[in-house]
Every structure is written in structure tokens, then in C-alpha cells.
Design a protein around this motif. Structure first.
Motif, PDB file in Angstrom:
ATOM      1  N   HIS A 247       0.831  -1.208   0.000  1.00  0.00           N
ATOM      2  CA  HIS A 247       0.000   0.000   0.000  1.00  0.00           C
ATOM      3  C   HIS A 247       0.868   1.262   0.000  1.00  0.00           C
ATOM      4  CE1 HIS A 247      -3.551   2.451   0.790  1.00  0.00           C
ATOM      5  NE2 HIS A 247      -2.845   3.069   1.717  1.00  0.00           N
ATOM      6  N   ALA A 248       1.939   1.241   0.782  1.00  0.00           N
ATOM      7  CA  ALA A 248       2.799   2.419   0.911  1.00  0.00           C
ATOM      8  C   ALA A 248       3.767   2.597  -0.261  1.00  0.00           C
ATOM      9  CB  ALA A 248       3.595   2.340   2.211  1.00  0.00           C
ATOM     10  N   ASN A 249       4.173   1.489  -0.905  1.00  0.00           N
ATOM     11  CA  ASN A 249       5.253   1.589  -1.885  1.00  0.00           C
ATOM     12  C   ASN A 249       4.936   1.104  -3.294  1.00  0.00           C
ATOM     13  OD1 ASN A 249       7.646   2.479  -0.162  1.00  0.00           O
ATOM     14  ND2 ASN A 249       6.795   0.801   1.028  1.00  0.00           N
ATOM     15  N   VAL A 250       3.853   0.387  -3.475  1.00  0.00           N
ATOM     16  CA  VAL A 250       3.550  -0.152  -4.806  1.00  0.00           C
ATOM     17  C   VAL A 250       2.304   0.503  -5.389  1.00  0.00           C
ATOM     18  CG1 VAL A 250       2.978  -2.238  -6.119  1.00  0.00           C
ATOM     19  CG2 VAL A 250       4.692  -2.341  -4.296  1.00  0.00           C
ATOM     20  N   GLY A 251       1.214   0.474  -4.642  1.00  0.00           N
ATOM     21  CA  GLY A 251      -0.028   1.079  -5.120  1.00  0.00           C
ATOM     22  C   GLY A 251      -0.974   1.327  -3.963  1.00  0.00           C
ATOM     23  N   SER A 252      -1.618   2.463  -3.980  1.00  0.00           N
ATOM     24  CA  SER A 252      -2.479   2.832  -2.845  1.00  0.00           C
ATOM     25  C   SER A 252      -3.706   1.937  -2.719  1.00  0.00           C
ATOM     26  CB  SER A 252      -2.906   4.294  -2.955  1.00  0.00           C
ATOM     27  OG  SER A 252      -3.635   4.499  -4.153  1.00  0.00           O
ATOM     28  N   SER A 253      -4.038   1.194  -3.760  1.00  0.00           N
ATOM     29  CA  SER A 253      -5.187   0.293  -3.664  1.00  0.00           C
ATOM     30  C   SER A 253      -4.797  -1.085  -3.120  1.00  0.00           C
ATOM     31  CB  SER A 253      -5.849   0.132  -5.040  1.00  0.00           C
ATOM     32  OG  SER A 253      -4.940  -0.472  -5.944  1.00  0.00           O
ATOM     33  N   ALA A 254      -3.506  -1.356  -3.035  1.00  0.00           N
ATOM     34  CA  ALA A 254      -3.032  -2.662  -2.568  1.00  0.00           C
ATOM     35  C   ALA A 254      -3.323  -2.843  -1.083  1.00  0.00           C
ATOM     36  CB  ALA A 254      -1.539  -2.808  -2.813  1.00  0.00           C
ATOM     37  N   THR A 255      -3.820  -4.021  -0.738  1.00  0.00           N
ATOM     38  CA  THR A 255      -4.158  -4.307   0.658  1.00  0.00           C
ATOM     39  C   THR A 255      -3.555  -5.608   1.149  1.00  0.00           C
ATOM     40  OG1 THR A 255      -6.200  -5.385  -0.047  1.00  0.00           O
ATOM     41  CG2 THR A 255      -6.345  -3.054   0.569  1.00  0.00           C
ATOM     42  N   ILE A 256      -3.022  -6.401   0.234  1.00  0.00           N
ATOM     43  CA  ILE A 256      -2.501  -7.716   0.616  1.00  0.00           C
ATOM     44  C   ILE A 256      -1.325  -8.048  -0.310  1.00  0.00           C
ATOM     45  CG2 ILE A 256      -4.025  -9.042  -0.909  1.00  0.00           C
ATOM     46  CD1 ILE A 256      -4.391 -10.995   1.473  1.00  0.00           C
ATOM     47  N   GLY A 257      -0.399  -8.851   0.205  1.00  0.00           N
ATOM     48  CA  GLY A 257       0.745  -9.224  -0.613  1.00  0.00           C
ATOM     49  C   GLY A 257       1.233 -10.622  -0.288  1.00  0.00           C
ATOM     50  N   PHE A 258       1.880 -11.230  -1.269  1.00  0.00           N
ATOM     51  CA  PHE A 258       2.428 -12.574  -1.118  1.00  0.00           C
ATOM     52  C   PHE A 258       3.821 -12.616  -1.740  1.00  0.00           C
ATOM     53  CE2 PHE A 258      -2.189 -13.062  -1.459  1.00  0.00           C
ATOM     54  CZ  PHE A 258      -2.458 -13.800  -0.320  1.00  0.00           C
ATOM     55  N   TYR A 259       4.675 -13.463  -1.177  1.00  0.00           N
ATOM     56  CA  TYR A 259       5.986 -13.689  -1.776  1.00  0.00           C
ATOM     57  C   TYR A 259       5.859 -14.951  -2.618  1.00  0.00           C
ATOM     58  CZ  TYR A 259      11.119 -13.539  -2.042  1.00  0.00           C
ATOM     59  OH  TYR A 259      12.424 -13.437  -2.472  1.00  0.00           O
ATOM     60  N   GLU A 260       5.522 -14.760  -3.877  1.00  0.00           N
ATOM     61  CA  GLU A 260       5.282 -15.868  -4.785  1.00  0.00           C
ATOM     62  C   GLU A 260       6.567 -16.218  -5.532  1.00  0.00           C
ATOM     63  OE1 GLU A 260       2.035 -14.224  -7.038  1.00  0.00           O
ATOM     64  OE2 GLU A 260       0.587 -14.720  -5.464  1.00  0.00           O
ATOM     65  N   SER A 261       6.517 -17.256  -6.344  1.00  0.00           N
ATOM     66  CA  SER A 261       7.717 -17.702  -7.052  1.00  0.00           C
ATOM     67  C   SER A 261       8.281 -16.612  -7.960  1.00  0.00           C
ATOM     68  CB  SER A 261       7.416 -18.959  -7.857  1.00  0.00           C
ATOM     69  OG  SER A 261       6.383 -18.716  -8.781  1.00  0.00           O
ATOM     70  N   GLY A 262       7.443 -15.720  -8.444  1.00  0.00           N
ATOM     71  CA  GLY A 262       7.895 -14.623  -9.297  1.00  0.00           C
ATOM     72  C   GLY A 262       8.373 -13.410  -8.524  1.00  0.00           C
ATOM     73  N   GLY A 263       8.318 -13.444  -7.215  1.00  0.00           N
ATOM     74  CA  GLY A 263       8.727 -12.310  -6.392  1.00  0.00           C
ATOM     75  C   GLY A 263       7.588 -11.833  -5.512  1.00  0.00           C
ATOM     76  N   LEU A 264       7.762 -10.684  -4.922  1.00  0.00           N
ATOM     77  CA  LEU A 264       6.756 -10.105  -4.040  1.00  0.00           C
ATOM     78  C   LEU A 264       5.671  -9.468  -4.901  1.00  0.00           C
ATOM     79  CD1 LEU A 264       6.525  -9.720  -0.903  1.00  0.00           C
ATOM     80  CD2 LEU A 264       7.230  -7.380  -1.326  1.00  0.00           C
ATOM     81  N   ARG A 265       4.444  -9.942  -4.751  1.00  0.00           N
ATOM     82  CA  ARG A 265       3.344  -9.453  -5.576  1.00  0.00           C
ATOM     83  C   ARG A 265       2.253  -8.858  -4.697  1.00  0.00           C
ATOM     84  NH1 ARG A 265       3.191 -11.252 -10.880  1.00  0.00           N
ATOM     85  NH2 ARG A 265       0.945 -11.520 -10.838  1.00  0.00           N
ATOM     86  N   CYS A 266       1.705  -7.745  -5.151  1.00  0.00           N
ATOM     87  CA  CYS A 266       0.726  -6.984  -4.375  1.00  0.00           C
ATOM     88  C   CYS A 266      -0.639  -7.028  -5.062  1.00  0.00           C
ATOM     89  CB  CYS A 266       1.188  -5.533  -4.252  1.00  0.00           C
ATOM     90  SG  CYS A 266       2.827  -5.359  -3.504  1.00  0.00           S
ATOM     91  N   TYR A 267      -1.670  -7.126  -4.215  1.00  0.00           N
ATOM     92  CA  TYR A 267      -3.032  -7.269  -4.726  1.00  0.00           C
ATOM     93  C   TYR A 267      -3.989  -6.323  -4.007  1.00  0.00           C
ATOM     94  CZ  TYR A 267      -1.248 -11.638  -6.655  1.00  0.00           C
ATOM     95  OH  TYR A 267      -0.507 -12.575  -7.339  1.00  0.00           O
ATOM     96  N   ALA A 268      -5.059  -5.978  -4.734  1.00  0.00           N
ATOM     97  CA  ALA A 268      -6.175  -5.223  -4.154  1.00  0.00           C
ATOM     98  C   ALA A 268      -7.400  -6.114  -4.202  1.00  0.00           C
ATOM     99  CB  ALA A 268      -6.421  -3.951  -4.952  1.00  0.00           C
ATOM    100  N   SER A 269      -8.350  -5.820  -3.344  1.00  0.00           N
ATOM    101  CA  SER A 269      -9.612  -6.572  -3.377  1.00  0.00           C
ATOM    102  C   SER A 269     -10.342  -6.229  -4.662  1.00  0.00           C
ATOM    103  CB  SER A 269     -10.477  -6.201  -2.175  1.00  0.00           C
ATOM    104  OG  SER A 269      -9.830  -6.576  -0.987  1.00  0.00           O
TER     105      SER A 269
END
Length: 110
Positions: free
Chosen positions: A45-67
Motif C-alpha cells: 500500500h505504501a510503496n507499490v499502489g495505494s489500492s493494494a491491501t494484501i501481498g504474497f511472496y510468490e515464485s515470481g517475487g513479491l506481488r501486491c493485490y487489491a480486493s
């Protein structure tokens, strides 16, 4: 005689205080600190996108998601796992690792 006793006591106190002041520092320890999806979401939320609320460290790297709608997750962008650790802890960060259930594990020095 009393003067010698007072001098001896004062010298002992100063010597004890000096010994405490010059004691060896505590040893640093390497610790793994896990962070889950909500904590990663704070970084996102602070560094990738203001709509992001959740994140996972997936095989492709750290990925950010919004609802997303209806009830799903919408990809917002990618983040840096090491920088996420720096954001989430005040400890000295050695590395960022992928943990169980796509968590972020920060290896830090305490």
C-alpha cells in the motif's frame, strides 16, 4: 582510620562502576522474522499502489493485490522483498526469504 575506610569504599564504588561501563557488549543474534499477507500489504500500500491491501511472496517475487470484484484479488504490482523487510522492521536486515504459505521471512540481526 575513618578517612581510610571512606577512601577505600569510594575507590571500590568507582572501580565497580568502571567495570560495568567497560563490560563486553551483548552478542548479536540472527533471527528469522515472518510476515504474513496483511503486513506485506502494508508495504504494498505504501510503496507499490495505494489500492493494494494484501501481498504474497510468490515464485515470481513479491506481488501486491487489491480486493477485486466479485470477491477476488486484482494484481496491482510487484515489490522488492528486501525493501519490504526494511519497511516492516527496524532491525538490520540481512536477507529476505520466501516462507511457508507465500509469507515473507526477514533474516535480521538483533
Amino acid at each position: 582510620m575513618l578517612r581510610r575506610a571512606v577512601t577505600l569504599a569510594a575507590t571500590s564504588l568507582i572501580g565497580g562502576a568502571l567495570a560495568l561501563a567497560t563490560a563486553a557488549p551483548a552478542q548479536a543474534a540472527v533471527v528469522d522474522v515472518p510476515f504474513g499477507p496483511s503486513s506485506i500489504g502494508d508495504y504494498c500500500h505504501a510503496n507499490v499502489g495505494s489500492s493494494a491491501t494484501i501481498g504474497f511472496y510468490e515464485s515470481g517475487g513479491l506481488r501486491c493485490y487489491a480486493s477485486g470484484s466479485p470477491g477476488g484479488l486484482q494484481y496491482v504490482g510487484s515489490g522488492n522483498p528486501y525493501l519490504a523487510c526494511k519497511y516492516l522492521t527496524i532491525d538490520v536486515v540481512m536477507s529476505a526469504l520466501r516462507g511457508p504459505s507465500d509469507s515473507l521471512v526477514c533474516r535480521v540481526v538483533r
